[in-house]
Motif scaffolding. Structure first.
Motif, PDB file in Angstrom:
ATOM      1  N   TYR A   9       0.905  -1.214  -0.236  1.00  0.00           N
ATOM      2  CA  TYR A   9      -0.041   0.101   0.092  1.00  0.00           C
ATOM      3  C   TYR A   9       1.000   1.165  -0.065  1.00  0.00           C
ATOM      4  O   TYR A   9       0.294   2.253  -0.251  1.00  0.00           O
ATOM      5  CB  TYR A   9      -0.831  -0.021   1.317  1.00  0.00           C
ATOM      6  N   ASP A  14       2.470   3.032  -5.868  1.00  0.00           N
ATOM      7  CA  ASP A  14       1.296   3.700  -6.493  1.00  0.00           C
ATOM      8  C   ASP A  14       1.212   3.858  -7.956  1.00  0.00           C
ATOM      9  O   ASP A  14       0.234   3.850  -8.620  1.00  0.00           O
ATOM     10  CB  ASP A  14       1.463   5.223  -6.147  1.00  0.00           C
ATOM     11  N   ARG A  17       0.982  -0.683  -8.890  1.00  0.00           N
ATOM     12  CA  ARG A  17       0.437  -1.708  -8.096  1.00  0.00           C
ATOM     13  C   ARG A  17      -0.088  -2.980  -8.742  1.00  0.00           C
ATOM     14  O   ARG A  17       0.033  -4.115  -8.221  1.00  0.00           O
ATOM     15  CB  ARG A  17      -0.477  -1.045  -6.989  1.00  0.00           C
ATOM     16  N   THR A  48      -5.985  -0.806  -0.504  1.00  0.00           N
ATOM     17  CA  THR A  48      -5.344  -2.032  -1.343  1.00  0.00           C
ATOM     18  C   THR A  48      -6.043  -3.334  -0.831  1.00  0.00           C
ATOM     19  O   THR A  48      -6.125  -4.077  -1.863  1.00  0.00           O
ATOM     20  CB  THR A  48      -3.763  -2.027  -0.805  1.00  0.00           C
ATOM     21  N   TYR A  52      -7.796  -5.675  -3.983  1.00  0.00           N
ATOM     22  CA  TYR A  52      -7.572  -6.922  -4.114  1.00  0.00           C
ATOM     23  C   TYR A  52      -8.035  -8.055  -2.995  1.00  0.00           C
ATOM     24  O   TYR A  52      -7.378  -8.555  -2.455  1.00  0.00           O
ATOM     25  CB  TYR A  52      -6.033  -7.145  -4.266  1.00  0.00           C
ATOM     26  N   CYS A  56      -5.241  -9.873  -0.722  1.00  0.00           N
ATOM     27  CA  CYS A  56      -4.625  -9.090   0.355  1.00  0.00           C
ATOM     28  C   CYS A  56      -5.349  -9.011   1.562  1.00  0.00           C
ATOM     29  O   CYS A  56      -6.828  -9.247   1.491  1.00  0.00           O
ATOM     30  CB  CYS A  56      -4.548  -7.521   0.156  1.00  0.00           C
TER      31      CYS A  56
END
Length: 253
Positions: A9, A14, A17, A48, A52, A56
């Motif tokens: 994150y 940025d 990703r 983040t 995902y 994640c």
């Protein structure tokens, strides 16, 4: 395979990703665990995780390097997050005496406070130590009531330290340092209890060889597994199976 400690994150990711997550999946890393560090990292971390959701999972805690004079207020805010969101661990917490010892007493208080949250909520803890292994172990011995569990992330210590950590019921997170020529881990890894080993990157930091000095990323978990396999004379599949099982059990995945 699971990258049990990744800061994807962070602003370093940025620009790309999506590509970073894609590369991880292509290397067989299908879960990436995100430790929180301070109040500013909460929003990007949760965003983040939301982007995902299959890959994640996030944790919540206050990193020792971000402990300051406002520690009580910060801890209050962080504690409140556990009532709003489902986290897999309390982390990343611990003691860091490498940079600055100004808030040493506050760091210890924050560490013990967060250990107590973990007991209350029956969650594992993810521990950061730097120049503080003895201090951290002493506090853990005091607090261990049989319910505390977790990992000393980014482990780079001795066989004796590994044993002391395991004796308290804690795992060792092996990352990029395991691959460094001068890291000394080639003397340690052959003697570790593999039932207490999990893999991590700590990206964007501490990239393994041959990427040392560059930005680290979850795909490189594979390189750590490869190094452990070499040092243990095992196949990478065996290391993958064992460490993944350990991580799933520890983080209740």
């Amino acid at each position: 395979m699971i990258d049990t400690h990744a800061h994807i994150y962070a602003s370093e990711f940025d620009q790309d990703r999506d590509a970073v997550v894609q590369r991880a999946l292509e290397q067989g890393i299908n879960q990436i665990l995100l430790p929180n560090i301070d109040l500013d990292s909460i929003e990007p971390m949760l965003a983040t995780e939301a982007a995902y959701p299959e890959v994640c999972r996030s944790m919540m805690g206050l990193h020792p390097c971000y402990v300051d004079a406002n520690v009580n207020q910060t801890l209050e805010t962080i504690r409140a997050w556990f009532d709003k969101h489902n986290f897999i661990a309390v982390g990343e917490i611990g003691i860091d005496l490498y940079w600055d010892k100004t808030y040493r007493a506050e760091q210890e208080m924050a560490f013990v406070t967060q250990l107590n949250w973990a007991k209350e909520m029956d969650l594992p803890v993810v521990i950061h130590t730097r120049d503080s292994i003895e201090e951290t172990l002493a506090l853990l011995r005091k607090e261990q009531d049989g319910s505390l569990r977790g990992v000393f992330h980014c482990f780079g210590g001795s066989v004796e330290e590994a044993k002391a950590i395991n004796d308290l019921g804690f795992h060792l997170g092996l990352g990029g340092v395991s691959t460094f020529k001068n890291g000394g881990m080639d003397q340690v890894i052959p003697h570790l209890d593999l039932n207490y080993v999990i893999l991590e990157t700590d990206c964007p930091y501490l990239a393994p060889v041959p990427h040392r000095g560059k930005r680290n990323e979850p795909a490189y978990t594979q390189l750590v597994a490869k190094r452990v396999a070499e040092l243990r004379e095992m196949t990478i599949e065996e290391v993958d199976t064992l460490t993944t099982l350990n991580a799933k059990k520890l983080f209740n995945l």
